[in-house]
Design an enzyme around this catalytic site. Sequence first.
Site, mmCIF file in Angstrom:
data_model
loop_
_atom_site.group_PDB
_atom_site.id
_atom_site.type_symbol
_atom_site.label_atom_id
_atom_site.label_comp_id
_atom_site.label_asym_id
_atom_site.label_seq_id
_atom_site.Cartn_x
_atom_site.Cartn_y
_atom_site.Cartn_z
ATOM 1 N N CYS A 295 1.017 2.934 4.785
ATOM 2 C CA CYS A 295 1.679 3.561 5.944
ATOM 3 C C CYS A 295 2.246 2.561 6.938
ATOM 4 C CB CYS A 295 0.717 4.505 6.667
ATOM 5 S SG CYS A 295 0.158 5.852 5.640
ATOM 6 N N GLY B 110 0.807 -1.220 0.000
ATOM 7 C CA GLY B 110 0.000 0.000 0.000
ATOM 8 C C GLY B 110 0.838 1.267 0.000
ATOM 9 N N HIS B 111 0.161 2.379 -0.115
ATOM 10 C CA HIS B 111 0.782 3.706 -0.229
ATOM 11 C C HIS B 111 1.590 4.070 1.013
ATOM 12 C CE1 HIS B 111 -1.908 5.824 2.619
ATOM 13 N NE2 HIS B 111 -2.741 4.859 2.310
ATOM 14 N N ASP B 112 2.729 4.669 0.801
ATOM 15 C CA ASP B 112 3.563 5.233 1.879
ATOM 16 C C ASP B 112 4.179 4.171 2.786
ATOM 17 O OD1 ASP B 112 3.218 8.265 1.641
ATOM 18 O OD2 ASP B 112 1.162 7.568 1.565
ATOM 19 N N THR B 113 4.023 2.924 2.412
ATOM 20 C CA THR B 113 4.652 1.854 3.189
ATOM 21 C C THR B 113 6.141 1.800 2.871
ATOM 22 O OG1 THR B 113 2.684 0.559 3.608
ATOM 23 C CG2 THR B 113 4.716 -0.701 3.298
#
Lengths: 311, 311, 311
Positions: C237, C217-220
């Site tokens: 995240c 997922g995003h920003d991970t």
Amino acid sequence: MKFPRVHTLKEVSEIIDSKFVGEESFPILGMNEIHVVEEGDIVFVDHPKYYDKALESKASVVLINKTVECPEGKALLVSDDPYRDFNKLTRHFRPFQSSSMAISETAEIGKGTIIQPNVFIGNHVTIGENCMIHPNVTIYDHCIIGNNVTIHAGTVLGSDAFYYKNRPEGFDKLLSGGRVVIEDYVDIGASCTIDRGVTGDTIIKTHSKLDNQIQIGHDTVIGKKCLIASHVGIAGCVVVEDEVTMWGQVGVTSAITIGKKAVILAQTGVAKSLEGGKTYFGSPAEEARDKLKQMALVKKIPEILEKLKKN
Amino acid sequence: MKFPRVHTLKEVSEIIDSKFVGEESFPILGMNEIHVVEEGDIVFVDHPKYYDKALESKASVVLINKTVECPEGKALLVSDDPYRDFNKLTRHFRPFQSSSMAISETAEIGKGTIIQPNVFIGNHVTIGENCMIHPNVTIYDHCIIGNNVTIHAGTVLGSDAFYYKNRPEGFDKLLSGGRVVIEDYVDIGASCTIDRGVTGDTIIKTHSKLDNQIQIGHDTVIGKKCLIASHVGIAGCVVVEDEVTMWGQVGVTSAITIGKKAVILAQTGVAKSLEGGKTYFGSPAEEARDKLKQMALVKKIPEILEKLKKN
Amino acid sequence: MKFPRVHTLKEVSEIIDSKFVGEESFPILGMNEIHVVEEGDIVFVDHPKYYDKALESKASVVLINKTVECPEGKALLVSDDPYRDFNKLTRHFRPFQSSSMAISETAEIGKGTIIQPNVFIGNHVTIGENCMIHPNVTIYDHCIIGNNVTIHAGTVLGSDAFYYKNRPEGFDKLLSGGRVVIEDYVDIGASCTIDRGVTGDTIIKTHSKLDNQIQIGHDTVIGKKCLIASHVGIAGCVVVEDEVTMWGQVGVTSAITIGKKAVILAQTGVAKSLEGGKTYFGSPAEEARDKLKQMALVKKIPEILEKLKKN
């Protein structure tokens, strides 16, 4: 699945080389599986257990492997192998057309829609306005996409139903002639796969949002404003009502209903229909608070054993 | 993996710049990992624990990091790093060839086979007759596909094995020189990934049917007439015997065997070999009826606690 | 996300048509979500519960829906809908650019890197040296790929974050303006999906190896030398520290941390942060030995019931 024009009973019997019971001119509008059949349609049945269900359905014509009494106002197509002949009809009315171009000339694409490179768009596809189709997406023939839809890279819409009859010589596939219908304001993430209906439509209703790597089976209907997280797999013929939330890696078995506003926690396995408005967890799914209580109780077993030793 | 022609022990020792024990002219036919090694092949071993296994295997040549006694009728290649040198041989005999065209000129494609747009077909691929390859499929070099095979959009055949040696400086990949072999009448759904063998073949046998988003690891063999539902992940070196059924999201660990006609229910995690003819459930897998009984028993804990309070 | 040049408070207020508190010439360097915000950045907040957190963060400018007291040395942008206006800024500073070519002219591709057919590479993408990009890969705009990276077929880098605000009229997407950053010596398998950050970066650090069909997922941020097996899904995240191992079909919820050298067994569901150096199993995750002990204890329930009957 409707035929491009009305056909007569006689015409259809000639396509599949079968006998028929009824007026030669009996009109036939289309063909459908039992769960989506409508008046004017052919349905097929090949097991005595389901004869009554088929004969009493909305179908106007029953493709059947026994000469039974024909219900009033209906007609029969009598075949030694209705499954084979239903496939023959699908092949006749929805023949596979190979594509020499990545975007078919018969596809209609609305104003303001952006198609990125390496996308495949099949024959007779309709895409609405202001959509965004990212690279390497595949949209099979006959799919319908509304307005303001986003589809991320690598997603596949309209692959065949996973539906086979087990014959002695091997699995015999039920051919797919249905469609995928994506309504307005739907977002679909990357590398999702959505199979088309066998004769009907697989539908994602307006404002629903799908994350990446989601699998949706044939003839399944996802309601409005659903949120589905990544790696969720939903089998065929499922009804997901409006505003359902499914977290990651949830699995849903075929032909069940998930009620409105249900919340299904991550990795849950849904093996039967669920009432709406509740939160579920576990494999098989239970109400989350019950499941979590049970998991806590398991930790009491050492204490129980201790007590019993003393007794 | 066989070499394109027979090589001598001396020739091979020069490729990897190693010492050897045996006749210079000792003939070498190919190279393989221990679990698929055949007479005439090189096998490699770099841990004393496995020396005997390698020396007693069918391999004719053992690439080893110690000068041990050479078994009768065999030869040795002696190297300080057999893993590195096995990779060197893979790179030599199965060098990666980049492709400037989406469909390689060295690919052979049978009569009646339809290749839809945006498909990639690598070098030395063979595809039989009457196959249907849907858009955006990737078929890496050397894959072999039989007749009457359907592959849905976005599927990848022949990606590398997920196989690394943990070195202080980072993971060192065991290079893949093997193949994917898809036999006749196999259907593969959309967005599946099937890794090729390291030196051998990953095989899907005749009449097996795979749904969407399935992962099959390197060197795994799927038997005849298996049915595998979506999101199933099968690790490397697994043997799935004939007529096995796996429902959605099943996971299978590496190097085990699943017996003929086993049925594995959805979301089950298979951590060891399973006998055929039975139905399994749970993570880790147990016979389904046992697992379900256990789940029912957990619900009796409150009653047990109640009784104990009274005692 | 930094702006291409420094903007003034006044300039930014004009882009979103908002009021502001502070000097007209107050310099703004970029915009970021709260968890990655830096000095010089705008952050947004629209719920009183989070006002203090935003005002006390490193952000130099707070886009907020109430005229609060402005902290020393900072500035405010006051809007009736900060979420909408944050999206307006993303659209302004990172506008979507459609691509007419499969490989953008603004992409930079290093020496020795092989790009196979049917790959999409978006605008302003940077790919280092000696990489291997297999067919049908999609790399969205602004992604950054280091040296010696392998990406297998069908993988998607840079799709949008799955992040929506629930409004009465439908889900309102938080636009993604961030990037995916793949460091040196990373291998990514086939058909993986890695979302870009909303404003920051989704990062896979050096020497990590990903199998097929993984979702990130995003920003991970995935640490160095991690091993991640197929069908693993990691939400947004998440911080995965170095040398973590995840086996197949693991799921990880958003915004947690997995400690260094943790080992997470197959099908585990991680619902909260985990300490490093331990092995975990189950859904929700527990230490593996505890979880396995519990599973063994459940099998003692029949014996407990038997004993109680006797008492």
